[in-house]
Design an enzyme around this catalytic site. Structure first.
Site, short mmCIF file in Angstrom:
data_model
loop_
_atom_site.label_atom_id
_atom_site.label_comp_id
_atom_site.label_asym_id
_atom_site.label_seq_id
_atom_site.Cartn_x
_atom_site.Cartn_y
_atom_site.Cartn_z
N THR A 1 -16.59 27.84 -1.88
CA THR A 1 -17.14 26.64 -1.86
C THR A 1 -18.59 26.75 -1.88
OG1 THR A 1 -15.45 25.91 -0.15
CG2 THR A 1 -17.39 24.62 -0.41
N GLU A 2 -19.17 26.08 -2.55
CA GLU A 2 -20.66 26.02 -2.73
C GLU A 2 -21.25 24.69 -2.19
OE1 GLU A 2 -22.08 27.60 -6.51
OE2 GLU A 2 -20.68 29.28 -6.18
N PRO A 3 -22.74 24.57 -1.93
CA PRO A 3 -23.21 23.32 -1.57
C PRO A 3 -22.95 22.23 -2.45
CG PRO A 3 -24.77 25.18 -1.05
CD PRO A 3 -23.73 25.76 -1.93
N GLU B 1 -2.23 29.71 0.95
CA GLU B 1 -3.29 29.07 2.05
C GLU B 1 -2.74 27.70 2.54
OE1 GLU B 1 -6.81 28.24 0.84
OE2 GLU B 1 -7.82 27.59 2.88
N ARG C 1 1.34 13.67 36.10
CA ARG C 1 0.48 12.72 36.28
C ARG C 1 0.80 11.48 37.02
NH1 ARG C 1 -5.28 13.06 36.77
NH2 ARG C 1 -6.31 11.32 35.72
C1 LIG Z 1 -12.18 24.69 8.62
C2 LIG Z 1 -12.87 24.99 7.27
C3 LIG Z 1 -12.77 26.11 6.71
C4 LIG Z 1 -13.25 26.54 5.36
N1 LIG Z 1 -13.53 27.98 5.05
C5 LIG Z 1 -13.74 28.21 3.85
C6 LIG Z 1 -14.00 29.37 3.37
O1 LIG Z 1 -13.42 30.46 4.10
N2 LIG Z 1 -14.17 29.59 1.98
C7 LIG Z 1 -14.55 28.79 1.21
O2 LIG Z 1 -14.88 29.01 0.03
N3 LIG Z 1 -14.53 27.27 1.56
C8 LIG Z 1 -14.12 27.05 2.86
N4 LIG Z 1 -13.99 25.60 3.28
C9 LIG Z 1 -14.64 24.72 2.56
C10 LIG Z 1 -13.61 24.03 1.82
O3 LIG Z 1 -12.65 24.76 1.05
C11 LIG Z 1 -14.07 22.70 0.95
O4 LIG Z 1 -14.79 22.01 2.17
C12 LIG Z 1 -13.31 22.03 0.19
O5 LIG Z 1 -12.67 22.74 -0.97
C13 LIG Z 1 -13.88 20.71 0.01
O6 LIG Z 1 -15.19 20.83 -0.54
P1 LIG Z 1 -16.34 19.72 -0.16
O7 LIG Z 1 -16.38 20.09 1.38
O8 LIG Z 1 -17.47 20.10 -0.99
O9 LIG Z 1 -15.89 18.19 -0.53
P2 LIG Z 1 -15.87 17.28 -1.69
O10 LIG Z 1 -15.61 18.14 -2.76
O11 LIG Z 1 -17.03 16.83 -1.65
O12 LIG Z 1 -14.84 16.37 -1.44
C14 LIG Z 1 -14.76 15.32 -0.17
C15 LIG Z 1 -13.80 14.42 -0.40
O13 LIG Z 1 -14.06 13.47 -1.55
C16 LIG Z 1 -12.81 13.77 -2.54
N5 LIG Z 1 -13.60 13.47 -3.80
C17 LIG Z 1 -14.12 14.94 -4.68
N6 LIG Z 1 -14.53 14.20 -5.74
C18 LIG Z 1 -14.16 12.80 -5.85
C19 LIG Z 1 -14.55 11.84 -6.86
N7 LIG Z 1 -15.19 12.23 -7.99
N8 LIG Z 1 -14.50 10.39 -6.38
C20 LIG Z 1 -13.76 10.10 -5.29
N9 LIG Z 1 -13.32 11.34 -4.28
C21 LIG Z 1 -13.58 12.76 -4.56
C22 LIG Z 1 -11.97 14.95 -2.22
O14 LIG Z 1 -10.78 14.80 -2.62
C23 LIG Z 1 -12.42 14.96 -0.76
O15 LIG Z 1 -11.42 14.32 0.10
C24 LIG Z 1 -13.31 25.46 4.43
C25 LIG Z 1 -13.44 24.31 5.03
C26 LIG Z 1 -13.13 23.94 6.46
C27 LIG Z 1 -13.04 22.56 6.65
#
Ligand SMILES: Cc1cc2nc3c(=O)[nH]c(=O)nc-3n(C[C@H](O)[C@H](O)[C@H](O)COP(=O)(O)OP(=O)(O)OC[C@H]3O[C@@H](n4cnc5c(N)ncnc54)[C@H](O)[C@@H]3O)c2cc1C
Length: 314
Positions: free
Chosen positions: A126-128, A247, A273
């Site tokens: 994952t990236e920002p 996973e 309780r």
């Molecule tokens: C507890 C935890 C541990 C984690 N550990 C790791 C790790 O070790 N390594 C790592 O690499 N990552 C890790 N992650 C990150 C995780 O894999 C990401 O949060 C995940 O891939 C989602 O990416 P995002 O948060 O950027 O969400 P987004 O990609 O922004 O998605 C947010 C929501 O919007 C939906 N969506 C996306 N695109 C669209 C669109 N065009 N239209 C409508 N809806 C859309 C998605 O389905 C999702 O429901 C972790 C996350 C959590 C919560």
């Protein structure tokens, strides 16, 4: 095999995991939460007992069991009120190396991961600016002569990075615009984090509501030897997905364990309780049509079908 048979197949493992978990009661976890600290003692105990290496083949020092065995272990950990989140990645990230790594890579890393000498807890995808849209990730690994790659970029939500020796890293090796398909041109590397820290790799913890040891990871001209490329250059998306499938199954089994733990806690609470001269439990059982009683019973009814779905995996 029925779900009941599968549950029994791992009865010994479940019992042994439950006994180990009993050494790590709620106070242990609450203290870690207060201090936002990593469960080192718990992870060490699991490692020494061999639970984190059950999926590693015997020839590399693991137990060579099926994914369903790992699912049973993680379910049992959560059912006991412990938290596998500090170490579950070691089970599934290892699969990327096991399935797609070369014989040399497997011989070099897997025995050390199995023995606990090295922790493979970090998974950098994952990236920002790219989460679910993985193919848009920007971290780039540029081939630098024959020696290796120079990596620049940033990851976010990289859990356990501060407590891991190795990272499975997904980076672009061909710009997206030049790749035949958007999922082409991504490559997987195994990064020796100990060697890289201070040499192009820096880690910054993120404070979160839950204690998940999550971080931001920055790469600035970080060198990765060519021998650390896993599989073929440009085919990494497929390799990462195969690890993510495991996973999802393993984390789903943790959720089943969580559900069992929460129900056990809630029902125990309801039995002791008392309010308005009555215990909660008869009130809840009598009020099945609505309110908390209905909610609790619904949860109990829902667990077993979900456990069966998770348990069906090989
Ligand atoms: C507890 C935890 C541990 C984690 N550990 C790791 C790790 O070790 N390594 C790592 O690499 N990552 C890790 N992650 C990150 C995780 O894999 C990401 O949060 C995940 O891939 C989602 O990416 P995002 O948060 O950027 O969400 P987004 O990609 O922004 O998605 C947010 C929501 O919007 C939906 N969506 C996306 N695109 C669209 C669109 N065009 N239209 C409508 N809806 C859309 C998605 O389905 C999702 O429901 C972790 C996350 C959590 C919560």
């Amino acid at each position: 095999m029925t779900a009941q048979e599968q549950q029994d197949e791992y009865a010994d493992i479940r019992d042994a995991v439950a006994k180990l978990c009993a050494q790590f009661p709620g106070e242990y976890w609450r203290k870690l939460d207060r201090e936002m600290a990593y469960p080192s003692a718990f992870v060490d105990a699991l490692t020494q007992a061999g639970y984190l290496s059950v999926l590693i083949p015997e020839e590399y020092g693991g137990a060579g069991l099926k994914l369903s065995a790992a699912a049973a272990i993680l379910e049992e950990i959560q059912r006991a009120g412990c938290n596998g989140g500090g170490c579950h990645a070691q089970m599934y990230t290892m699969g990327t190396l096991l399935r797609h790594g070369s014989d040399e890579q497997k011989a070099k890393w897997l025995p050390k991961i199995a023995s606990g000498e090295l922790r493979l807890q970090a998974f950098g995808v994952t990236e920002p600016t790219s989460g679910t849209d993985t193919s848009s990730l920007k971290t780039f690994a540029r081939r630098d002569g024959h020696d290796g790659y120079i990596v620049n970029g940033q990851k976010i939500w990289t859990s356990r990075a501060e407590y891991s020796d190795l990272m499975i890293l997904l980076a672009r090796t061909t710009p997206k615009e030049q790749a035949a398909k958007r999922t082409d041109g991504l490559s997987v590397f195994i990064v020796d984090m100990k060697a890289a820290k201070g040499n192009g790799l820096s880690i910054s913890p993120i404070r979160t509501m839950m204690n998940h040891s999550t971080t931001e990871v920055f790469f600035t001209d970080m060198k990765v030897p060519a021998e650390n490329l896993i599989g073929e250059e440009g085919k990494g998306f497929r390799y990462i997905l195969s690890g993510m499938n495991a996973e999802r199954i393993l984390i789903a089994s943790e959720c089943v364990g969580d559900a069992k733990w929460f129900i056990a806690k809630a029902s125990a609470y309801a039995k002791e309780r008392a309010r308005f001269s009555h215990l909660f439990s008869p009130i809840m059982l009598g009020a099945m049509a609505d309110g908390d009683g209905r909610f609790l019973l619904t949860l109990v009814e829902e667990i077993e079908p979900r456990r069966r779905i998770v348990g069906r995996t090989e």
